[in-house]
Design an enzyme around this catalytic site. Structure first.
Site, PDB file in Angstrom:
ATOM      1  N   LYS A  47       0.818  -1.217   0.000  1.00 29.52           N
ATOM      2  CA  LYS A  47       0.000   0.000   0.000  1.00 29.52           C
ATOM      3  C   LYS A  47       0.857   1.275   0.000  1.00 29.52           C
ATOM      4  O   LYS A  47       0.333   2.377  -0.050  1.00 29.52           O
ATOM      5  CB  LYS A  47      -0.904   0.037   1.247  1.00 29.52           C
ATOM      6  CG  LYS A  47      -2.001  -0.997   1.242  1.00 29.52           C
ATOM      7  CD  LYS A  47      -3.078  -0.680   2.286  1.00 29.52           C
ATOM      8  CE  LYS A  47      -2.639  -0.993   3.700  1.00 29.52           C
ATOM      9  NZ  LYS A  47      -3.721  -0.806   4.702  1.00 29.52           N
ATOM     10  N   LYS A  49       2.722   2.221   2.598  1.00 27.26           N
ATOM     11  CA  LYS A  49       2.710   2.790   3.954  1.00 27.26           C
ATOM     12  C   LYS A  49       3.866   2.231   4.770  1.00 27.26           C
ATOM     13  O   LYS A  49       4.067   1.015   4.792  1.00 27.26           O
ATOM     14  CB  LYS A  49       1.401   2.428   4.675  1.00 27.26           C
ATOM     15  CG  LYS A  49       0.259   3.372   4.419  1.00 27.26           C
ATOM     16  CD  LYS A  49      -0.838   3.186   5.466  1.00 27.26           C
ATOM     17  CE  LYS A  49      -1.940   4.220   5.235  1.00 27.26           C
ATOM     18  NZ  LYS A  49      -2.906   4.256   6.332  1.00 27.26           N
TER      19      LYS A  49
HETATM   20  N1  CTP Z   1     -10.109   6.857  10.862  1.00 23.56           N
HETATM   21  C1  CTP Z   1     -11.122   7.675  11.398  1.00 23.56           C
HETATM   22  N2  CTP Z   1     -10.799   8.917  11.867  1.00 23.56           N
HETATM   23  C2  CTP Z   1      -9.527   9.368  11.814  1.00 23.56           C
HETATM   24  C3  CTP Z   1      -8.493   8.546  11.283  1.00 23.56           C
HETATM   25  C4  CTP Z   1      -8.829   7.298  10.825  1.00 23.56           C
HETATM   26  O1  CTP Z   1     -12.280   7.277  11.451  1.00 23.56           O
HETATM   27  N3  CTP Z   1      -9.266  10.595  12.262  1.00 23.56           N
HETATM   28  C5  CTP Z   1     -10.447   5.543  10.328  1.00 23.56           C
HETATM   29  C6  CTP Z   1     -10.136   5.427   8.843  1.00 23.56           C
HETATM   30  O2  CTP Z   1     -11.173   6.031   8.074  1.00 23.56           O
HETATM   31  C7  CTP Z   1     -10.043   3.929   8.654  1.00 23.56           C
HETATM   32  C8  CTP Z   1      -9.443   3.469  10.010  1.00 23.56           C
HETATM   33  O3  CTP Z   1      -9.630   4.553  10.918  1.00 23.56           O
HETATM   34  O4  CTP Z   1     -11.344   3.365   8.497  1.00 23.56           O
HETATM   35  C9  CTP Z   1      -7.986   3.111   9.900  1.00 23.56           C
HETATM   36  O5  CTP Z   1      -7.332   4.215   9.352  1.00 23.56           O
HETATM   37  P1  CTP Z   1      -5.750   4.345   9.221  1.00 23.56           P
HETATM   38  O6  CTP Z   1      -5.406   4.598   7.789  1.00 23.56           O
HETATM   39  O7  CTP Z   1      -5.054   3.256   9.915  1.00 23.56           O
HETATM   40  O8  CTP Z   1      -5.536   5.685  10.091  1.00 23.56           O
HETATM   41  P2  CTP Z   1      -5.115   7.132   9.634  1.00 23.56           P
HETATM   42  O9  CTP Z   1      -4.940   7.939  10.858  1.00 23.56           O
HETATM   43  O10 CTP Z   1      -6.058   7.657   8.598  1.00 23.56           O
HETATM   44  O11 CTP Z   1      -3.687   6.833   8.992  1.00 23.56           O
HETATM   45  P3  CTP Z   1      -2.904   7.585   7.812  1.00 23.56           P
HETATM   46  O12 CTP Z   1      -2.734   9.002   8.234  1.00 23.56           O
HETATM   47  O13 CTP Z   1      -1.598   6.836   7.697  1.00 23.56           O
HETATM   48  O14 CTP Z   1      -3.731   7.444   6.572  1.00 23.56           O
END
Ligand code: CTP
Length: 131
Positions: A47, A49
């Site tokens: 992905k 990441k």
């Molecule tokens: N999620 C959420 N609210 C946030 C951050 C994440 O509801 N503020 C949800 C995402 O929509 C997803 C889940 O948590 O369904 C896992 O998201 P993840 O990608 O692991 O977290 P992020 O904080 O969005 O990470 P990144 O910044 O790396 O994208």
């Protein structure tokens, strides 16, 4: 009785934060059980990441939460239908940054996109630490 029996959600959950917890809590308000599929480090590489917290630790943290009933590994994009069928899930949930992406799962269970919690993300935490 809650409207759904067993929900499933997928994610990386690096640097576990309030956005992640609120997602789980809101799912648990409508589903009796919550299964969380945690992206492996190998799948994250696919992905694009890179995680701060290793896979086993991310799983361990999530498994310790009261709102989580089961943790499984996410190793590929293709495993979702099999997971849903095997685990008997009647609800699939993601944050709304994924809106529409998983509508193809609707023949197997209800698909729901919840609003993201504002103002927090793993990437923002990483960026703020690196400053
Ligand atoms: N999620 C959420 N609210 C946030 C951050 C994440 O509801 N503020 C949800 C995402 O929509 C997803 C889940 O948590 O369904 C896992 O998201 P993840 O990608 O692991 O977290 P992020 O904080 O969005 O990470 P990144 O910044 O790396 O994208």
């Amino acid at each position: 009785m809650k409207p759904y029996k067993r929900a499933i959600t997928y994610g990386t959950f690096d640097l576990f934060h309030m956005g992640h917890l609120r997602l789980f809590e809101r799912i648990k308000e409508i589903a009796e059980e919550l299964v969380v599929a945690v992206s492996s480090d190998a799948f994250n590489a696919i992905k694009g990441k890179i995680c701060v917290i290793p896979f086993e630790d991310r799983k361990h943290i999530i498994a310790a939460l009261r709102v989580v009933d089961q943790v499984i590994d996410e190793n590929s994009w293709e495993q979702k239908i099999e997971d849903i069928q095997k685990l008997g899930c009647d609800l699939f949930v993601m944050g709304d940054d994924w809106k529409g992406e998983f509508d193809f799962l609707t023949p197997y269970c209800h698909v729901l996109y919840l609003p993201r919690t504002e103002g927090v993300s793993s990437s923002e935490i990483k960026a703020s630490i690196q400053k």
